[in-house]
Scaffold this motif. Structure first.
Motif: not given
Lengths: 467, 467
Positions: B369, B372, B412, A179-184, B374, B150, B340, B147
């Motif tokens: 989003h 991304d 994400g 994925a392009r971004k992750t908060a994991a 997401n 991004a 995501c 958000g």
């Protein structure tokens, strides 16, 4: 080590070597005043399991592992200063997956950037991070490489989506995702990117790819002074013009390049090399805006490299600055600096640096990825002249410490390796203790690329206690 | 704790509170099935030294610290599940420096994104990361927020140049520099960005800023199906069109928004909200290209939000989806998902997700989003109906695990917090052990935001041992 060799031979056969020439090839000096150290053996693994096997063996025996990509790094990252195994990943050279729709790929660590670009070009894709050398992507990840196109496309910090790493104790760990971004959770990917092999071994890299730009144009513009050139650069950045590359060469550097690369119609004056990527209309607009800014700063008109071969010649000249510099003074060696400062401080930082160069009496051409605030001096010295070598080292040190004073870093893209370990302390102070704690947590026996990034604890304490 | 209060009172006076209403306000539930837990006391520090004082006191006494920004996070990061001190950073609200030339600023952690934007607008600057809520920049850094913008400007991972962090044992450490890039040592900045307060307390943030775009235009385009909308999105990304925002709302979500936000002239159909930033000419070109791609996918013509107030109304409707969803079913609660995935997998992942929603019998609008990869479901349930709540939780779980199966992440942008701790294990496996080792190295007593990100060791082992 003698106990380890039979186990390695059994598993790797011909792919473990103690031949003198092979050990020499993996002694990795790097730039400047090199420290060159041979490993005790070189192993050429083919997959993650083989890397994990080496790690387990070495961890059990307390033997150092030094990951080796192409050996093109500049900071002696691959020198086996405490002996042990040089783990040469060049045979892990498979491109595992490419997705044109998701604009990403997964490669083994030994794949080089030119190899990747050749493989994806037919799909209309490219990988823009370009440090000059045809480095391996594992090595580029491990040193947080960047180069000329970072102003537009970012550095390896931005381009790496995930990794496979092998830990010191032989665990195979996948970090990140596609994925392009992750908060994991904690960002293990960014921890290993730029980790210089001190935390573990990068064996696979998941990378972003980009669509080949429809139009590419490159131009050269010359200025009366570095300040004037920087005025055009700062205007370009503030207006958000998405230049793909914007490189500064000072007068001495241009002189060296004109001589070495036979650049025609150019003067030994401060010069910007600029490249534009985009649709025809957006490239036209970018060019108009940058040309206007350059004109306002008293720059010459743009000299265009219209054809691909002209463009290649231009960037080849840029990438060949090291050879051009060494040719200025046959028999000399070169110490490179890698200061990177906030954009607004760059003109003043360069001005003070050029004053230092003048006072030093040394020849030191200046070239920079000025869109990122990053510039290099190539300080030439006679290796047989100890006093001159010391003067060169002192100049390099001043440049690094000044970058830190200006709110920047001693190294924008080359890394710490061996020669900047005390500068890391100057730059990050207490932060280095956090880095050490993380190193200790992930590599408790200290087998991973020992001697790099961190000073020995005693000498580090002395350094901090010094006035 | 009783022993600690006098020391805190002496240092902080009125700025330490045990008033019930204050403790309730800092009990931080978060979305979904909230776990709300009051701290034993709330402290309002003003500077780094005060934060360090609290850390030293708490570390000595083994008392938890829970950093608190605005409490707008969605994953119960600020719930004091093991009691202790809620460290409310909202009074650390000073903008320390702004540099228009270097395009950066340094703020205390309690500065909110709208406060920053109001302060820098006069200099022609803005900070684009926009998670919807007016979150604090320290909180946004700690949760790796992103958000709607991004797709163009990146996430907090990209926008943060450096931090000041206070460690569990009260050391004040500056990470990163003001330079755009650095290769100096381990990337502590990226380790604390998204660290959810489990490694230490973010007290200051060095951020990139951007020049305000000359032209901003927003448009809405409706499609017959989610697949058709995604075809336009993928085309946009593959062509490298630098859209500033590109948001998908499914038919149910559009129905909710039309009803709640009084959107006129729109149908309850899959819809893209798109925003363009740039020069007039480049915005015109971007619009032509995206309009063409949307038309190829059978989309409606673009409906334009020409005036700033129309644009604000459009994005307010987008940001108000939570209220619009809750209004669909008075008295309900909502569990949010945060999958995501790689862009190429997004259409299929959403299609399977919408099948799941249909089978679940639940109302669950989808918004994303999509640039991304997401998207979020807002799964509505009746809090008085235990079976329905379980169904909602099971649906949310399936969505997260599917994202991991598709090569993506369970979160994400919202983070792990309390409710996704087992999903972190599903996503990262052995990697979680490396994260734990780092946590242990930097916070050996486990006082920093305990109970977040990581399952208790026993329950984690059970999880891994389960079939």
């Amino acid at each position: 080590m003698q106990a380890l060799l039979p186990a390695l031979r059994e598993r790797f056969g011909e792919r473990v070597s103690i031949a003198g020439a092979v050990l020499d090839h993996h002694a990795g000096g790097g730039e400047g005043v090199p420290i060159s150290s041979r490993p005790d053996a070189v192993v050429f693994p083919l997959d993650n399991d083989e890397v994990a096997f080496v790690a387990r063996c070495c961890n059990d025996a307390g033997i150092p592992i030094v990951p080796y990509g192409t050996g093109t790094g500049l900071e002696a990252h691959v020198a086996a200063v405490h002996g042990g195994i040089s783990l040469d990943l060049s045979r892990m050279d498979r491109i595992l997956t490419v997705s044109g729709d998701s604009l990403d790929c997964r490669v083994q660590a030994g794949v080089t950037r030119l190899q990747l670009n050749a493989a994806v070009r037919d799909q209309g894709l490219f990988f823009p991070i370009d440090p000059g050398a045809n480095a391996s992507l594992g090595g580029m990840a491990s040193t947080r490489a960047s180069g000329t196109a970072a102003v537009r496309y970012g550095t390896m910090r931005d381009a790496v989506l995930g990794l496979t790493v092998v830990t010191a104790d032989g665990r195979i760990v996948r970090t990140g995702t596609r994925a392009r971004k992750t908060a994991a959770g904690l960002d293990l990917t960014r921890l290993f990117v730029g980790g210089e092999g001190v935390l573990g071994i990068v064996t696979e890299v998941q990378l972003r790819l980009w669509g080949l730009p429809e139009t590419v144009q490159a131009a050269v513009c010359q200025f009366a002074s570095v300040e004037a050139a920087m005025q055009a650069v700062i205007g370009t950045l503030q207006m958000g013009i998405p230049v793909a590359r914007i490189e500064l060469l000072d007068a001495v550097q241009m002189g060296a390049c004109i001589a070495y690369s036979k650049l025609e119609g150019m003067q030994p004056q401060p010069t910007l090399f600029v490249e534009f990527h985009g649709t025809p209309a957006s490239v036209r607009e970018q060019i108009e805006m940058v040309e206007q800014l350059a004109g306002d700063a008293g720059g010459s008109g743009f000299a265009w490299a219209e054809r691909p071969e002209d463009r290649s010649r231009l960037w080849k000249a840029r990438h060949d600055v090291t050879y051009a510099n060494l040719a200025l003074r046959p028999g000399c060696r070169m110490i490179g600096t890698d200061a990177c400062v906030p954009i607004a401080e760059l003109a003043e930082c360069i001005a003070q640096t050029l004053d230092d160069v003048a006072r030093s009496g040394l020849v030191a051409p200046l070239v920079g990825h000025v869109g990122d605030g990053n510039f290099h001096l190539g300080i030439l010295f006679d290796p047989a002249n100890g006093e001159e070598r010391e003067r060169a080292e002192a100049l390099a040190e001043r440049v690094s410490l000044r970058a830190i004073d200006f709110g920047g870093t001693c190294t924008g893209e080359h890394g710490i390796g061996l020669h900047r370990r005390h500068q890391l302390v100057a730059e990050h102070g207490e932060g280095v203790e956090l880095m050490r704690a993380i190193k200790q947590a992930l590599d408790p026996k200290g087998i991973m690329n020992p001697g790099k990034m961190f000073l020995p604890v005693e000498s580090s304490n002395q350094k901090e206690a010094a006035p």
